[in-house]
Design an enzyme around this catalytic site. Structure first.
Site, PDB file in Angstrom:
ATOM      1  N   LYS B  89       0.819  -1.217   0.000  1.00 47.11           N
ATOM      2  CA  LYS B  89       0.000   0.000   0.000  1.00 47.11           C
ATOM      3  C   LYS B  89       0.849   1.262   0.000  1.00 47.11           C
ATOM      4  O   LYS B  89       0.436   2.304  -0.505  1.00 47.11           O
ATOM      5  CB  LYS B  89      -0.923   0.006   1.218  1.00 47.11           C
ATOM      6  CG  LYS B  89      -1.994  -1.080   1.191  1.00 47.11           C
ATOM      7  CD  LYS B  89      -3.021  -0.827   0.113  1.00 47.11           C
ATOM      8  CE  LYS B  89      -4.167  -1.830   0.175  1.00 47.11           C
ATOM      9  NZ  LYS B  89      -5.040  -1.708  -1.018  1.00 47.11           N
ATOM     10  N   GLU B 111      -9.446   5.904   3.287  1.00 49.00           N
ATOM     11  CA  GLU B 111     -10.232   4.845   3.906  1.00 49.00           C
ATOM     12  C   GLU B 111      -9.283   3.698   4.199  1.00 49.00           C
ATOM     13  O   GLU B 111      -8.218   3.595   3.604  1.00 49.00           O
ATOM     14  CB  GLU B 111     -11.334   4.372   2.950  1.00 49.00           C
ATOM     15  CG  GLU B 111     -10.876   3.377   1.875  1.00 49.00           C
ATOM     16  CD  GLU B 111      -9.864   3.938   0.892  1.00 49.00           C
ATOM     17  OE1 GLU B 111      -9.851   5.167   0.696  1.00 49.00           O
ATOM     18  OE2 GLU B 111      -9.066   3.153   0.316  1.00 49.00           O
ATOM     19  N   SER B 378       1.850  -9.556  -0.660  1.00 44.89           N
ATOM     20  CA  SER B 378       1.538  -8.129  -0.604  1.00 44.89           C
ATOM     21  C   SER B 378       1.721  -7.501   0.773  1.00 44.89           C
ATOM     22  O   SER B 378       1.813  -6.278   0.872  1.00 44.89           O
ATOM     23  CB  SER B 378       0.101  -7.902  -1.086  1.00 44.89           C
ATOM     24  OG  SER B 378      -0.799  -8.667  -0.307  1.00 44.89           O
TER      25      SER B 378
END
Lengths: 273, 412
Positions: B89, B111, B378
């Site tokens: 991210k 968010e 990830s």
């Protein structure tokens, strides 16, 4: 243009013309269908009309109302728990009588999912006496699909414009508007506010440069003094969250009365001296 | 390459289903992003931050014990778990925060589901001196307490969202409402390749660094491309990022793994492609989980980061065109994958990529044991320990995990 395709526009036009003849602002009342219960929607629509509403927007509840503040969110959640469907919204439209113009207001997805699609929705909505749709998550760029489906049944899609809309965009899009132009009074979501947006007069003026259609102002309009302040600026007002708040605040059995009284006060406040 | 017919459109998917108030904002954002993208100064600054602050390039790890356990000749792990803040991210968060600053927006809203994007956004905003507000569903905040604390530590304000299903989709709704209200001063730092144009394209662009690195690293290590690239798909940002470098390599299979929750048949899942249909959610036409009335369904996944009822519009097109294949793995399978990678390679994965790990035995069955599989790992699993412990799997049964040659691989 067929006879059918004029029907929605004519009824909306008549609603605004009647108010103008009576030297007052047209009043549109938004009600979430199924709030506070499915059974109460019919009597509430009648109460809004009895109170003098010129237009009624039947709110189609949606699980993810991203343009709405807390009041409409909660009303929508309640309505969905009640099992409210788009079919219920069409049934509510059929309960309305007289000259009031009925619109459906809701998000794109439930409309797109109706039976076999938008063409079915247009046919059934027209048969139920609906004049048009207001879709807050459908900007001009995405609207062709709706417009193409609605037009053959005589339904309009009402455009919304916002204070953030630049002049060049207004110039390009507002002339294409049909029925009336919905001006969002503030930069934000729906919900009652204590004061009107500061730049409403300027914003409505910017819109009027590009259209002769009636202009109605919505979002945040909650008190008679807000309506009075819009005399000479707008042709109509749209009141939603304040109507739902009035319904929610009234005891069961008094809800229709409370709504009728609020609507009557809003209509009176829009009358020129 | 599967290109959009016009900007923001992926076949019938994508678009900008937004309130009019936001239309000028997305136009401004697209213009600013394209200008920044073409500007060497911006790219140099982003490259510097990715190297010196995020810690890129992340390694590509050969995972022989995992490969043996799942019956593949080779498994390569792209180690986004080793990026700063522990997940991919950060790649998009730092890029977008840099863009926000360039646009003169001092306030950022974001968010978060699992909290990884919230933590990444909070960290990037701290780095660049931006105000940061993170919306998080109350259900997610409860199951990801350490990340709530991290965000606050990084100076962000965490606003819990107690509406709807109280998870990621409701956090997105609330972030959009904040953006509508404060659009003139606020940048919306969306965490996945979802939402209105330009977000799906822009987030893919910022995440494409994963694919560029992984492709070069695989070529250097194996002398050839992988046979399949496996990634978990919630909104789909790590998948589209790692796939971006392989879309033109038609021989390389792309396999997306969605959250199967308690099984597709149970209805309690978050597999928007495997179990969804065409709809409009959060500004985009894509595949969504919905009922017959077009109401968005509540989703379920053990992994908060995959617990979302939609998917990025480019994934919807990749599924429709058949370029990528999408499958779903259940909570139980993901938990087994979580344990498997921990025991075989000494790497505790996040529950999101644990779904991709859990799919590898199926990959071996489908493609044969000579297959080289590249997996996008990830994120790391520290944030999920509490969830895993509460599932009574603490620690996972040793007997299920291979201790050496010939041991039976774990069962879902």
């Amino acid at each position: 243009m067929t006879v059918a395709s004029r029907a929605g526009a004519e009824r909306i036009g008549r609603a605004f013309a009647r108010a103008k003849d009576e030297r007052r602002l047209a009043v549109a009342i938004y009600l979430t269908v199924g709030f506070p219960s499915r059974a109460e929607t019919g009597p509430l629509v009648v109460a809004a009309i009895d109170g003098g509403a010129d237009l009624v927007e039947l709110g189609v509840p949606f699980s993810d109302p991203l343009a709405d503040g807390a009041t409409v969110q909660r009303a929508s959640e309640r309505a969905l728990r009640e099992g409210t469907t788009l079919g219920d919204c069409l049934a509510a439209a059929r309960t309305a009588s007289g000259d009031v113009a009925i619109l459906l207001m809701g998000y794109a997805n439930p409309f797109l999912r109706y039976r076999r699609g938008l063409a079915d929705l247009a046919t059934d909505a027209a048969a139920a006496g609906v004049c048009g749709l207001i879709v807050p998550d459908l900007p001009a760029e995405e609207s062709a699909e709706f417009d193409d489906a609605l037009a053959p049944a005589g339904l309009l899609r009402i455009d919304l414009y916002a204070p953030t809309t630049p002049d060049a965009r207004l110039q390009r899009l507002v002339p294409r508007s049909r029925g009336f132009v919905y001006c969002v009074s503030l930069t934000g979501v729906t919900g009652a506010r204590t004061a009107l947006g500061a730049d409403v007069r300027d914003f409505v003026g910017r819109v009027r440069r590009h259209t002769a259609l009636p202009v109605a102002v919505g979002f945040g309009i909650s008190r008679p003094e807000h309506v009075a302040a819009l005399r000479g600026i707008a042709d109509g007002v749209i009141v939603g969250s304040a109507a739902l708040d009035a319904i929610a605040a009234a005891p069961e059995g008094r809800r229709a009365d409370a709504l009728r009284e609020l609507v009557a006060a809003l209509v009176a406040a829009g009358r020129s001296a | 390459m599967i290109a959009a017919a016009r900007p923001g459109r992926y076949g019938e998917f994508g678009g900008q289903y937004l309130p009019e108030t936001l239309m000028p904002a997305v136009a401004e954002l697209e213009a600013a992003w394209l200008a920044a993208r073409a500007e060497p100064g911006f790219q140099d600054e982003l490259a510097r931050l990715l190297r010196d602050w995020v810690g890129r390039p992340t390694p590509l790890t050969d995972a022989p014990r995992l490969a043996e356990a799942v019956g593949l000749s080779r498994v390569l792990l792209k180690r986004e778990d080793l990026a700063h803040t522990g997940a991919h991210k950060i790649n998009s968060a730092v890029g977008q925060a840099l863009l926000a600053k360039r646009m003169g927006k001092q306030r950022v809203v974001a968010e978060t589901g699992a909290g990884q994007h919230g933590v990444a956004s909070a960290a990037a905003c701290a780095l660049l001196g931006l105000e940061c507000v993170v919306y998080m569903g109350t259900v997610d905040a409860r199951r990801q307490q350490p990340n709530v604390f991290r965000m606050k530590l990084l100076g962000a304000e965490v606003r819990e969202v107690d509406a709807g299903s109280r998870t990621l989709k409701d956090a997105v709704n609330e972030a959009i409402r904040d953006w509508v209200t404060n659009v003139r001063t606020t940048y919306y730092l969306l965490g996945s390749a979802i939402g209105p144009h330009p977000y799906p394209a822009m987030v893919k662009d910022f995440q494409s660094v994963i694919g560029r690195e992984a492709r070069a690293q695989t070529l250097a290590l194996c002398g050839r491309l992988p046979d399949v690239v496996v990634a978990c798909v919630g909104g789909g940002s790590n998948a589209i990022g790692v796939w971006s470098a392989f879309l033109d390599d038609r021989a390389v299979k792309l396999r997306g793994v969605e959250a199967g929750g308690e099984g597709i048949a149970s209805g309690r899942h978050a597999a928007s492609i495997v179990g969804g249909s065409v709809g409009v959610l959060h500004g985009s036409r894509t595949l969504v989980l919905q009922d017959d009335e077009g109401q968005i369904r509540e989703t379920h996944s053990v992994s908060a980061g995959l617990d979302y009822p939609g998917v990025g519009p480019e994934h919807a097109l990749l599924a429709q065109s058949g370029r990528a294949e999408y499958v779903a793995r259940t909570d139980a399978e993901a938990l087994a994958g979580f344990a498997l990678l921990s025991r075989t390679e000494g790497i505790i994965p996040a529950l999101e990529p644990a779904h991709a790990i859990a799919d590898l035995r199926q990959v071996a069955l489908a493609l044969g044991r000579d297959t080289i599989a590249l997996v996008c790992l990830s994120g790391r699993g520290d944030k999920d320990l509490e969830v895993v412990m509460s599932r009574g799997a603490s620690p996972p049964d040793r007997g299920l995990v291979p201790g050496g040659r010939g041991t039976k691989p774990p069962d879902g």
